[in-house]
Design a protein around this motif. Structure first.
Motif, PDB file in Angstrom:
ATOM      1  N   ASP A 162     -17.833  -5.989  -1.387  1.00  0.00           N
ATOM      2  CA  ASP A 162     -17.307  -4.531  -1.203  1.00  0.00           C
ATOM      3  C   ASP A 162     -17.953  -3.976   0.101  1.00  0.00           C
ATOM      4  O   ASP A 162     -17.343  -3.013   0.566  1.00  0.00           O
ATOM      5  CB  ASP A 162     -17.864  -3.821  -2.517  1.00  0.00           C
ATOM      6  CG  ASP A 162     -16.866  -2.501  -2.716  1.00  0.00           C
ATOM      7  OD1 ASP A 162     -15.621  -2.499  -2.682  1.00  0.00           O
ATOM      8  OD2 ASP A 162     -17.670  -1.424  -2.731  1.00  0.00           O
ATOM      9  N   TYR A 216      -8.721  -3.121  -6.397  1.00  0.00           N
ATOM     10  CA  TYR A 216      -7.483  -3.358  -5.968  1.00  0.00           C
ATOM     11  C   TYR A 216      -6.429  -4.049  -6.878  1.00  0.00           C
ATOM     12  O   TYR A 216      -6.818  -4.888  -7.809  1.00  0.00           O
ATOM     13  CB  TYR A 216      -7.641  -4.451  -4.798  1.00  0.00           C
ATOM     14  CG  TYR A 216      -8.789  -3.852  -3.445  1.00  0.00           C
ATOM     15  CD1 TYR A 216      -8.100  -2.918  -2.606  1.00  0.00           C
ATOM     16  CD2 TYR A 216      -9.905  -3.939  -3.673  1.00  0.00           C
ATOM     17  CE1 TYR A 216      -8.990  -2.247  -1.557  1.00  0.00           C
ATOM     18  CE2 TYR A 216     -10.900  -3.474  -2.646  1.00  0.00           C
ATOM     19  CZ  TYR A 216     -10.167  -2.743  -1.623  1.00  0.00           C
ATOM     20  OH  TYR A 216     -11.312  -2.076  -0.801  1.00  0.00           O
ATOM     21  N   ASP A 217      -5.332  -3.644  -6.501  1.00  0.00           N
ATOM     22  CA  ASP A 217      -3.941  -4.127  -7.252  1.00  0.00           C
ATOM     23  C   ASP A 217      -3.460  -5.370  -6.573  1.00  0.00           C
ATOM     24  O   ASP A 217      -3.019  -6.484  -7.301  1.00  0.00           O
ATOM     25  CB  ASP A 217      -2.980  -3.193  -7.284  1.00  0.00           C
ATOM     26  CG  ASP A 217      -3.545  -1.790  -7.966  1.00  0.00           C
ATOM     27  OD1 ASP A 217      -3.873  -1.617  -8.926  1.00  0.00           O
ATOM     28  OD2 ASP A 217      -3.202  -0.679  -7.390  1.00  0.00           O
ATOM     29  N   ILE A 268     -16.316  -4.117   3.298  1.00  0.00           N
ATOM     30  CA  ILE A 268     -14.666  -3.719   3.392  1.00  0.00           C
ATOM     31  C   ILE A 268     -14.534  -2.353   4.185  1.00  0.00           C
ATOM     32  O   ILE A 268     -15.317  -1.640   4.193  1.00  0.00           O
ATOM     33  CB  ILE A 268     -14.154  -3.309   1.888  1.00  0.00           C
ATOM     34  CG1 ILE A 268     -14.071  -4.883   1.292  1.00  0.00           C
ATOM     35  CG2 ILE A 268     -12.735  -2.795   2.146  1.00  0.00           C
ATOM     36  CD1 ILE A 268     -13.622  -4.744  -0.306  1.00  0.00           C
ATOM     37  N   GLY A 308       2.032   2.155  -3.201  1.00  0.00           N
ATOM     38  CA  GLY A 308       0.992   2.808  -4.081  1.00  0.00           C
ATOM     39  C   GLY A 308       0.162   1.764  -4.628  1.00  0.00           C
ATOM     40  O   GLY A 308      -0.847   2.171  -5.361  1.00  0.00           O
ATOM     41  N   TYR A 309       0.168   0.519  -4.133  1.00  0.00           N
ATOM     42  CA  TYR A 309      -0.591  -0.357  -4.716  1.00  0.00           C
ATOM     43  C   TYR A 309      -1.962  -0.280  -4.056  1.00  0.00           C
ATOM     44  O   TYR A 309      -1.816  -0.309  -2.613  1.00  0.00           O
ATOM     45  CB  TYR A 309      -0.335  -1.713  -4.796  1.00  0.00           C
ATOM     46  CG  TYR A 309       1.169  -1.975  -5.920  1.00  0.00           C
ATOM     47  CD1 TYR A 309       0.748  -1.752  -7.149  1.00  0.00           C
ATOM     48  CD2 TYR A 309       2.213  -1.993  -5.438  1.00  0.00           C
ATOM     49  CE1 TYR A 309       1.556  -1.913  -7.930  1.00  0.00           C
ATOM     50  CE2 TYR A 309       3.142  -2.131  -6.499  1.00  0.00           C
ATOM     51  CZ  TYR A 309       2.989  -2.061  -7.616  1.00  0.00           C
ATOM     52  OH  TYR A 309       4.037  -2.171  -8.547  1.00  0.00           O
ATOM     53  N   ARG A 310      -3.272  -0.401  -4.257  1.00  0.00           N
ATOM     54  CA  ARG A 310      -4.379  -0.511  -3.886  1.00  0.00           C
ATOM     55  C   ARG A 310      -4.590  -1.867  -3.280  1.00  0.00           C
ATOM     56  O   ARG A 310      -4.688  -2.772  -3.864  1.00  0.00           O
ATOM     57  CB  ARG A 310      -5.683  -0.251  -4.647  1.00  0.00           C
ATOM     58  CG  ARG A 310      -5.736   1.320  -5.140  1.00  0.00           C
ATOM     59  CD  ARG A 310      -6.759   1.489  -6.246  1.00  0.00           C
ATOM     60  NE  ARG A 310      -6.115   0.770  -7.358  1.00  0.00           N
ATOM     61  CZ  ARG A 310      -6.934   0.251  -8.273  1.00  0.00           C
ATOM     62  NH1 ARG A 310      -8.279   1.114  -8.502  1.00  0.00           N
ATOM     63  NH2 ARG A 310      -6.532  -0.436  -9.354  1.00  0.00           N
ATOM     64  N   ALA A 312     -11.850   0.564   5.541  1.00  0.00           N
ATOM     65  CA  ALA A 312     -10.449   1.211   5.399  1.00  0.00           C
ATOM     66  C   ALA A 312      -9.931   1.062   6.885  1.00  0.00           C
ATOM     67  O   ALA A 312     -10.244   1.202   7.557  1.00  0.00           O
ATOM     68  CB  ALA A 312     -10.672   2.626   5.106  1.00  0.00           C
ATOM     69  N   ALA A 345       0.712  -1.025  -0.096  1.00  0.00           N
ATOM     70  CA  ALA A 345       0.134   0.088   0.102  1.00  0.00           C
ATOM     71  C   ALA A 345       0.949   1.247  -0.058  1.00  0.00           C
ATOM     72  O   ALA A 345       0.607   2.416  -0.674  1.00  0.00           O
ATOM     73  CB  ALA A 345      -0.915  -0.208   1.199  1.00  0.00           C
ATOM     74  N   PRO A 399      -3.209   4.771   4.099  1.00  0.00           N
ATOM     75  CA  PRO A 399      -3.676   5.058   2.700  1.00  0.00           C
ATOM     76  C   PRO A 399      -3.544   3.813   1.929  1.00  0.00           C
ATOM     77  O   PRO A 399      -2.468   3.009   2.197  1.00  0.00           O
ATOM     78  CB  PRO A 399      -2.656   6.082   2.246  1.00  0.00           C
ATOM     79  CG  PRO A 399      -1.952   6.621   3.359  1.00  0.00           C
ATOM     80  CD  PRO A 399      -2.212   5.672   4.691  1.00  0.00           C
ATOM     81  N   ASN A 400      -4.575   3.538   0.855  1.00  0.00           N
ATOM     82  CA  ASN A 400      -4.735   2.343   0.045  1.00  0.00           C
ATOM     83  C   ASN A 400      -4.764   1.042   0.834  1.00  0.00           C
ATOM     84  O   ASN A 400      -4.572  -0.007   0.150  1.00  0.00           O
ATOM     85  CB  ASN A 400      -3.437   2.272  -0.776  1.00  0.00           C
ATOM     86  CG  ASN A 400      -2.988   3.607  -1.628  1.00  0.00           C
ATOM     87  OD1 ASN A 400      -4.090   4.161  -1.972  1.00  0.00           O
ATOM     88  ND2 ASN A 400      -1.755   4.033  -1.886  1.00  0.00           N
TER      89      ASN A 400
END
Lengths: 518, 251
Positions: free
Chosen positions: B69, B117-118, B72, B30-32, B74, B27, B78-79
């Motif tokens: 979804d 998501y990545d 989920i 920078g990967y979600r 947070a 994360a 971040p991410n």
């Protein structure tokens, strides 16, 4: 839930006290906060619907965020580590930027210097359920003086905690009386400096009236080209990226084309000086541009070779870089010379001076008439030259046709605003298809010649290992083969351009005006 | 979306620590990133201070009745998001068994998450069960923490055998040393010799460190409170190993 902004008008302490009584509030960060918005000189990110910002705050590392102009997340990563997409470390940010920016450098567009405090709202597990940011933004102007923008409270909701975000929003609006405000800091900051996004484009951007005297219309086109040329001068001098020089050159070439293609508009005695001087300016930039082009092509050149010999080509890149620096230095010297300054000042004086419409055969005629006549003529020449090309024609014939196409393209672009956008757009697109083929052919032809010349020069300068020369030799062979393929595609491309549908549209759009027919 | 699973037949080997810390690193790059805490014990959920509760429970998720979804949450970072554990996950085997093609069920459920998501990290319960089979089918790679002891090595061999038996040759098994205690001769010896027999093995061993244990007290990923410690540096190196192995740059 998206982030929301609320206008702040003092009394922050009361506001925070009120919040702290209702919700678990912890201060997360407090101090100076800087945000820089980046884009290429020609606004590639913005035109693609994106905004890239880099944030830095007390005790934090630099982070970059790429989002759509509507604020939807696109990619994120460490700060902006250099000028180009390839300077970023591997990751989603580089992946996203690379195809949009290509060879263009990222430049700071807007810099914000702000003070901010961030609070976290916690639940009973001390889990953060949303963040509140109090921001006193300021934008730096050209002299680095800070111009204050509207202070605000920003509510940053977190996924899965909508209920809590709504509770806080309701409290802010009902109990604290805060009013929502637009959340676009970027446009707000630009506007504060009297700017608007996408305020540069290399395209000819003039709006002409069909009945305008040709001299006045042409002056307008030429003034636009001068603006483009001057807009790129600083970037050329600082060698920020290759496209400043490219756009600068195109502006020069278009200027020369306008002067020679639209004849008998200005008195010859006035124009001769400019034609000569713009030819000088065009030549001046050629060597530096050539080297730019070979450096841009370098990764592609390398990729054309088998993996085991790719590294052998590296000394060639060093050779190109060395000579590129030398040529830029020479060029920049000339751009600071009295000769260049004199050209620009005389040229802008000439463009600003009205009158002399009556002196020439075409100056006072309506532009629609002169433009259509000229486009018709050059179009017929393209058809004639193209039809004469056979499989046996020498490369020079294709080169000649390419130049004629370019003239036609420039004319159509100069006078684009006189015609229905969709229809002239279609013709420009058809022409572009042909030009791409001719351009690729000519580029390969020149590349083969130039690479041979570079090999010789490298050998003469004594910095050419044998492997590098061998690798260059293999590269030339490959390009030769590619050139044959491109040549074979020509006939099909040309017939597509010259098909009846397009011919009819050309005739219809650029038909002789009523007065001409009489 | 790259789907990874942190898994070992044995428990208590640093599985959740790996899932949480690697996800945090992904994360940060920078990967979600999404962590799904599939373990009914809910350790990953605890590390993120999120309530181990999923509306409709494991049954609703497996049946596709609940919107994944919407469950989920947070995290504070971040991410980085979490699909929390739920006590009902202890019955996940049963719920899966009631579905058609139970081993393929998970893969199907996860597919729509690819738009958001990545990287997806599944923190799996230990043991071999229908759940782990479904995970093997859904994931591209298993990250397998291995404590350098003979017993751990045996379970690793069992895992390879299982993969062969199930004809899951596409599934990457990426073991790495976990909780390595350099003071122990056996640990040192195994860390030095084993990679020769297992070329797949990731190169970076994670040391046994009190900072990793402190994750339970801080209730946060290691990098967020002790980013400069040796273990945090090891996790960072491990993440780059994993990313390179899966060419995650190209997701």
């Amino acid at each position: 839930m998206p982030e929301s902004h609320y206008r702040l008008n003092g009394a922050e302490e009361n506001l925070l006290e009120g919040l702290a009584q209702e919700f678990g509030l912890v201060r997360e960060a407090d101090g100076p906060f800087e945000r820089t918005f980046f884009d290429s000189f020609d606004w590639r990110l913005y035109r693609n619907g994106w905004i890239l910002s880099e944030d830095w705050g007390e005790g934090q590392e630099k982070r970059s965020l790429l989002q759509t102009t509507e604020g939807v997340w696109v990619a994120e990563g460490e700060g902006v580590p250099g000028s180009f997409a390839w300077d970023f470390s591997p990751g989603p940010l580089r992946e996203a930027l690379q195809p949009v920016l290509e060879m263009r450098a990222l430049l700071p567009v807007i810099r914000l210097a702000s003070r901010r405090t961030i609070y976290r709202v916690l639940d009973e597990r001390e889990k953060t359920v949303l963040r509140l940011e109090i921001l006193h933004p300021g934008v730096l102007d050209g002299d680095d003086a800070v111009q204050a923008l509207q202070p605000r409270l920003i509510l940053h909701p977190l996924k899965g905690f909508d209920k809590q975000a709504r509770q806080v929003a309701t409290f802010l609006e009902r109990s604290c009386g805060l009013a929502p405000m637009p959340s676009d800091l970027f446009e707000e900051a630009l506007a504060a400096l009297g700017r608007a996004p996408a305020d540069y484009s290399s395209k000819v951007d003039v709006v002409l009236e069909p009945g305008m005297p040709t001299a006045a219309a042409l002056r307008q086109v030429l003034s636009d080209l001068l603006t483009t040329l001057l807009a790129n001068q600083q970037g050329v001098e600082d060698n920020l990226d290759s496209e400043f020089l490219h756009d600068f050159r195109v502006a020069v070439r278009r200027t020369r084309s306008a002067l020679s293609q639209v004849k008998n508009v200005f008195p010859a005695r006035q124009i001769d000086f400019f034609r000569k001087e713009f030819a000088w300016l065009g030549n001046l930039t050629s060597l530096a541009r050539d080297l730019d082009v070979y450096l841009l092509h370098f990764p592609d050149f390398q990729a054309r070779l088998p993996a085991e010999v790719r590294e052998d080509l590296v000394p060639f890149r060093l050779f190109l870089e060395k000579h590129q620096k030398i040529e830029y230095r020479k060029l920049v010297q000339q751009l600071k010379s009295p000769r260049f300054r004199k050209l620009i000042s005389r040229w802008s004086d000439f463009l600003d001076a009205p009158g002399d419409l009556e002196e020439t055969p075409n100056g006072a005629l309506p532009i629609a008439e002169v433009a259509a006549r000229r486009i018709r003529r050059v179009y017929r020449r393209v058809l004639r030259e193209g039809a004469a090309i056979s499989a046996q024609s020498p490369p020079e014939d294709l080169h000649e046709l390419r130049k004629t196409c370019k003239k036609l393209r420039y004319l159509m672009e100069f006078f684009q605003s006189l015609y229905p956008p969709e229809r002239i757009g279609r013709l420009i697109k058809a022409l572009k298809g042909l030009q791409d083929n001719l351009g690729a052919y000519q580029d390969l032809h020149v590349q083969v010649e130039t690479l041979r010349r570079f090999s010789r020069e490298m050998a003469e300068e004594g910095d050419a290992p044998a492997e590098t020369l061998l690798a260059l030799g293999r590269l030339v062979e490959g390009l030769d083969r590619r050139q044959i393929e491109v040549r074979e595609e020509f006939a099909e491309r040309f017939s597509r351009f010259a098909r009846e549908k397009n011919q009819l549209l050309f005739r219809e759009l650029f038909k002789p005006q009523a007065r001409e027919q009489v | 979306m790259k789907i990874l699973a942190s898994y070992n037949i044995k428990g208590g080997v640093g599985k959740t620590a790996a899932a949480v810390n690697l996800a945090w690193l992904a994360a940060r790059q920078g990967y979600r990133t999404l962590v799904w805490d599939l373990d009914p014990q809910g350790a990953a959920t605890y590390y993120f201070r999120i309530r181990p509760k999923v509306k409709g429970g494991g049954r609703g998720l497996v049946r596709g009745k609940s919107d994944l979804d919407a469950m989920i949450k947070a995290t504070d970072f971040p991410n980085l998001d979490l699909l929390p554990a739920d006590f009902s996950y202890r019955g996940l085997d049963l719920f899966l068994d009631q579905e058609k093609k139970p081993t393929r069920r998970l893969r199907k459920l996860l597919k729509p998450l690819g738009a958001h998501y990545d990287v997806l990290l599944l923190d799996c319960p230990p043991s071999i069960s229908l759940v782990s089979e479904a995970v093997f089918f859904a994931a591209e790679a298993l990250l397998v923490p291995v404590i350098p002891t003979t017993l751990s090595l045996r379970t690793l061999d069992q895992l390879y055998e299982f993969r062969r038996g199930q004809q899951l040759e596409d599934l990457l098994i990426l073991p790495f040393f976990s909780m390595v205690d350099r003071r122990k001769g056996l640990h040192r010896q195994i860390v030095e010799t084993l990679p020769e027999q297992h070329p797949d093995m990731l190169k970076t061993p994670i040391p046994y460190a009190s900072e990793v244990e402190r994750m339970g007290v801080e209730k946060a990923p290691l990098g967020s409170f002790a980013g400069r410690c040796q273990a945090a540096a090891a996790f960072e190196k491990l993440w780059y190993d994993v990313a390179a192995r899966l060419s995650i740059e190209n997701t």
